[in-house]
Design an enzyme around this catalytic site. Structure first.
Site, short mmCIF file in Angstrom:
data_model
loop_
_atom_site.label_atom_id
_atom_site.label_comp_id
_atom_site.label_asym_id
_atom_site.label_seq_id
_atom_site.Cartn_x
_atom_site.Cartn_y
_atom_site.Cartn_z
N ASP A 95 5.57 1.09 11.85
CA ASP A 95 4.36 0.39 11.40
C ASP A 95 4.31 -1.07 11.87
OD1 ASP A 95 3.35 2.63 10.23
OD2 ASP A 95 3.71 2.02 8.16
N ARG A 140 -4.22 10.86 4.46
CA ARG A 140 -3.15 11.85 4.52
C ARG A 140 -2.22 11.80 3.31
NH1 ARG A 140 -1.48 14.32 8.65
NH2 ARG A 140 0.54 14.27 7.67
N ARG A 152 -8.41 -0.21 5.17
CA ARG A 152 -7.54 0.76 4.49
C ARG A 152 -6.19 0.11 4.14
NH1 ARG A 152 -6.03 5.07 8.01
NH2 ARG A 152 -4.65 5.33 6.26
N CYS A 182 -3.84 13.25 13.12
CA CYS A 182 -4.49 11.95 12.98
C CYS A 182 -4.29 11.20 14.29
CB CYS A 182 -3.91 11.17 11.81
SG CYS A 182 -2.23 10.65 12.08
N ILE A 222 9.06 7.74 16.44
CA ILE A 222 8.62 8.40 15.19
C ILE A 222 7.35 9.23 15.40
CG2 ILE A 222 8.06 8.09 12.74
CD1 ILE A 222 10.85 7.10 13.34
N LYS A 254 0.84 -1.20 0.00
CA LYS A 254 0.00 0.00 0.00
C LYS A 254 0.87 1.25 0.00
CE LYS A 254 -1.68 1.70 4.05
NZ LYS A 254 -1.42 3.14 4.23
N ASN A 255 1.87 1.27 0.89
CA ASN A 255 2.65 2.51 1.05
C ASN A 255 3.57 2.78 -0.14
OD1 ASN A 255 1.39 3.02 3.41
ND2 ASN A 255 3.13 2.56 4.75
N ARG A 275 1.65 15.04 12.83
CA ARG A 275 2.09 14.78 11.46
C ARG A 275 2.08 16.01 10.53
NH1 ARG A 275 -0.17 8.97 9.61
NH2 ARG A 275 1.69 8.98 8.32
N PRO A 276 2.96 16.96 10.79
CA PRO A 276 3.04 18.15 9.93
C PRO A 276 3.64 17.84 8.56
CG PRO A 276 4.80 18.17 11.56
CD PRO A 276 3.94 16.97 11.88
N VAL A 277 3.51 18.80 7.62
CA VAL A 277 4.13 18.62 6.29
C VAL A 277 5.12 19.75 5.99
CG1 VAL A 277 2.31 17.22 5.25
CG2 VAL A 277 2.13 19.71 5.16
N ASP A 278 5.63 20.40 7.06
CA ASP A 278 6.53 21.54 6.89
C ASP A 278 7.77 21.20 6.07
OD1 ASP A 278 7.02 19.93 9.19
OD2 ASP A 278 8.53 21.37 9.86
N LEU A 279 8.29 19.97 6.24
CA LEU A 279 9.53 19.61 5.52
C LEU A 279 9.26 19.44 4.02
CD1 LEU A 279 11.02 17.05 8.09
CD2 LEU A 279 11.55 19.49 7.85
C1 UD1 Z 1 4.97 7.12 6.08
C2 UD1 Z 1 4.04 5.94 5.99
C3 UD1 Z 1 3.60 5.53 7.38
C4 UD1 Z 1 4.81 5.29 8.27
C5 UD1 Z 1 5.75 6.49 8.23
C6 UD1 Z 1 7.06 6.28 9.00
C7 UD1 Z 1 2.84 6.15 3.87
C8 UD1 Z 1 1.53 6.45 3.19
N1 UD1 Z 1 2.86 6.30 5.21
O1 UD1 Z 1 4.25 8.21 6.64
O2 UD1 Z 1 2.84 4.33 7.27
O3 UD1 Z 1 4.36 5.11 9.59
O4 UD1 Z 1 6.09 6.79 6.87
O5 UD1 Z 1 7.76 5.21 8.47
O6 UD1 Z 1 3.80 5.74 3.26
N2 UD1 Z 1 7.52 15.07 9.99
C9 UD1 Z 1 7.65 16.42 10.21
N3 UD1 Z 1 7.50 17.27 9.16
C10 UD1 Z 1 7.24 16.83 7.91
C11 UD1 Z 1 7.12 15.45 7.69
C12 UD1 Z 1 7.28 14.57 8.75
O7 UD1 Z 1 7.86 16.86 11.33
O8 UD1 Z 1 7.12 17.66 6.98
C13 UD1 Z 1 7.68 14.12 11.13
C14 UD1 Z 1 6.34 13.41 11.44
O9 UD1 Z 1 5.53 14.18 12.29
C15 UD1 Z 1 6.81 12.14 12.08
C16 UD1 Z 1 8.11 11.83 11.35
O10 UD1 Z 1 8.53 13.06 10.76
O11 UD1 Z 1 7.12 12.36 13.45
C17 UD1 Z 1 7.98 10.75 10.30
O12 UD1 Z 1 7.07 11.13 9.31
P1 UD1 Z 1 7.19 10.65 7.80
O13 UD1 Z 1 8.40 9.81 7.62
O14 UD1 Z 1 7.03 11.85 6.92
O15 UD1 Z 1 5.93 9.69 7.66
P2 UD1 Z 1 4.81 9.71 6.56
O16 UD1 Z 1 5.42 9.91 5.21
O17 UD1 Z 1 3.69 10.61 6.98
#
Ligand code: UD1
Length: 417
Positions: free
Chosen positions: A304, A92, A396, A116, A326, A22-23, A121-125
């Site tokens: 996961d 997401r 899902r 969630c 994480i 899925k991922n 789970r921010p997307v700032d990066l």
């Molecule tokens: C993906 C996987 C999810 C898995 C996770 C970690 C998918 C659809 N989802 O989620 O199943 O649990 O990887 O292996 O593939 N973070 C920030 N800013 C950002 C992005 C991330 O602070 O812009 C932080 C998050 O809050 C979290 C950590 O980084 O604490 C890891 O997040 P990330 O690796 O981005 O996970 P996802 O891509 O959301």
């Protein structure tokens, strides 16, 4: 809402085929936005999140059908760069259309995903990286509005090796002008699978699977045929299912290389695993013992799989610890496992698990996808009947869960409520 009813304490025996990941499939589907010709994808699991992604692709103006394999066609002049909140809030991963839309159309309106069950789970990066490539962003009515001329290659150093962030930037960089270097990039196999797919479409990506990825931007990407990798988390979940029920399973379409950290910890607990030609044979070896687990980015132990190994450790001799590094809120399954007799104490990021002889069936509530999986595992091992409520999370992420488990002897059924 459906629930699962499990009559536990039955050893699982036989062969199970692991589905496509899925991922890996989700970003690959959204990467199709970048391709000028049709894309044919094999080994995509039939899951709610995949159906949602196909729906999103159609809303963005692409053709997208799942009929054995998936065919996606995204014709430039038909594309609409808007991903609405109604869809993004249910999944997401929709935020992964940001990079492809900006690269292909120079505009993207994508609802900002909220928090969630497992954390903020921010997307700032993701946004900071795209800004370095020349995009600008504003927030309006809960939507991120991104604009750019042609994206320009940049040197990006991630503060954290974010999986989604690396994927968004890889997709954007594929069509950017010049070279992009991603440092401290995520090394997850799903990121590698995405890069391999993009290369099959004509992208020039090197270094996937390492923490430095180099992308030479190209002017256009073509369609391609591609097979999605097996789901390593589904595989890991079924490895635990075999052991927790004291059974023996052969998992087909499963690579131990992607599961190194999980296999290492299972062996440390006393599990017996052997890699075959096309899969893995697993059973309980000696008595299980508690171990110490810390979740980390790949190649560390995957977050996961944290809930599933906790369910197993709850039945091991002695005690073990689990540290979740994480996500900040990913112990929601603990109190449900405790309802089944587990002895687990949480303090901040840490859980101490003291093994008990047996779980006792109970009604339990699933809070997120992997938490749900851990409750099913506990139910399979438990004495008596377990009801897992709110199973839409499982739909899902696990293809044909009840059918697959029944096939190897589990007494599990779905009941409509
Ligand atoms: C993906 C996987 C999810 C898995 C996770 C970690 C998918 C659809 N989802 O989620 O199943 O649990 O990887 O292996 O593939 N973070 C920030 N800013 C950002 C992005 C991330 O602070 O812009 C932080 C998050 O809050 C979290 C950590 O980084 O604490 C890891 O997040 P990330 O690796 O981005 O996970 P996802 O891509 O959301």
């Amino acid at each position: 809402m459906d629930k699962l009813v499990i009559e536990g304490n039955v050893p699982l025996r036989g062969r199970l085929r692991v589905s496509g990941s899925k991922n890996a499939a989700l970003p690959i589907l959204l990467a199709c936005i970048l391709a000028e010709g049709p894309v044919r994808l094999r080994n995509v699991p039939k899951l709610k999140d995949i159906a949602t992604t196909l729906q999103l692709l159609r809303m963005l103006g692409c053709g997208a059908e799942q009929n054995g394999e998936i065919v996606v066609t995204c014709v430039g002049q038909n594309l609409i760069p808007e991903a609405p909140y109604d869809l993004v809030r249910t999944m997401r991963a929709s935020v992964l259309c940001l990079g492809p839309l900006l690269a292909r159309l120079g505009k993207a309106v994508v609802a900002l995903p909220g928090g969630c069950a497992i954390g903020s789970r921010p997307v700032d990066l993701h946004l900071r990286g795209l800004e370095r490539m020349g995009a600008t962003f504003e927030l309006e009515a809960g939507n991120i509005i991104g604009r750019c001329k042609r994206l320009k290659g940049a040197h990006i150093h991630f503060d954290f090796p974010t999986v989604g962030g690396t994927e968004n930037l890889l997709m954007a960089a594929s069509l950017a002008e010049g070279e992009t270097i991603l440092e401290n990039a995520a090394r997850e196999p799903e990121v590698t699978n995405l890069a391999d797919f993009l290369n099959a479409c004509g992208a020039k990506i090197q270094g996937q699977g390492t923490s430095i990825i180099r992308v030479q931007g190209v002017d256009r990407l073509n369609g391609a045929e591609f097979g999605v990798m097996p789901d390593r988390i589904e595989a890991g979940t079924y490895l635990v299912a075999a052991v927790i029920t004291d059974g023996e399973l052969y998992l087909e379409n499963c690579s131990m290389a992607d599961l190194d950290a999980v296999v290492y910890k299972l062996r440390e607990m006393g599990v017996w695993l052997q890699e075959g030609k096309s899969g893995v044979l697993v059973k309980r070896g000696t008595n299980l013992v508690g171990v110490d687990v810390m979740t980390q980015p790949f190649p560390g132990f995957p977050t996961d799989m944290q809930a599933q190994i906790m369910a197993l450790m709850g039945l091991a001799d002695g005690s073990g610890t689990i540290k979740e590094t994480i996500f900040e809120n990913r112990f929601m399954h603990v109190q449900e496992l405790v309802r089944m007799g587990a002895r687990i104490k949480v303090s901040g990021q840490n859980a101490v698990v003291r093994g008990v002889d047996q779980y006792i069936g109970a009604p339990v509530m699933a809070s997120d996808l992997r938490a749900s999986a851990s409750l099913v595992l506990a139910g399979l091992a438990a004495k008596g009947s377990t009801e897992v409520l709110r199973i839409y999370h499982l739909d899902r992420g696990y293809e044909e869960l009840e059918a697959k488990l029944s096939q190897v002897g589990a007494r599990i059924r779905r009941v409509a409520q």
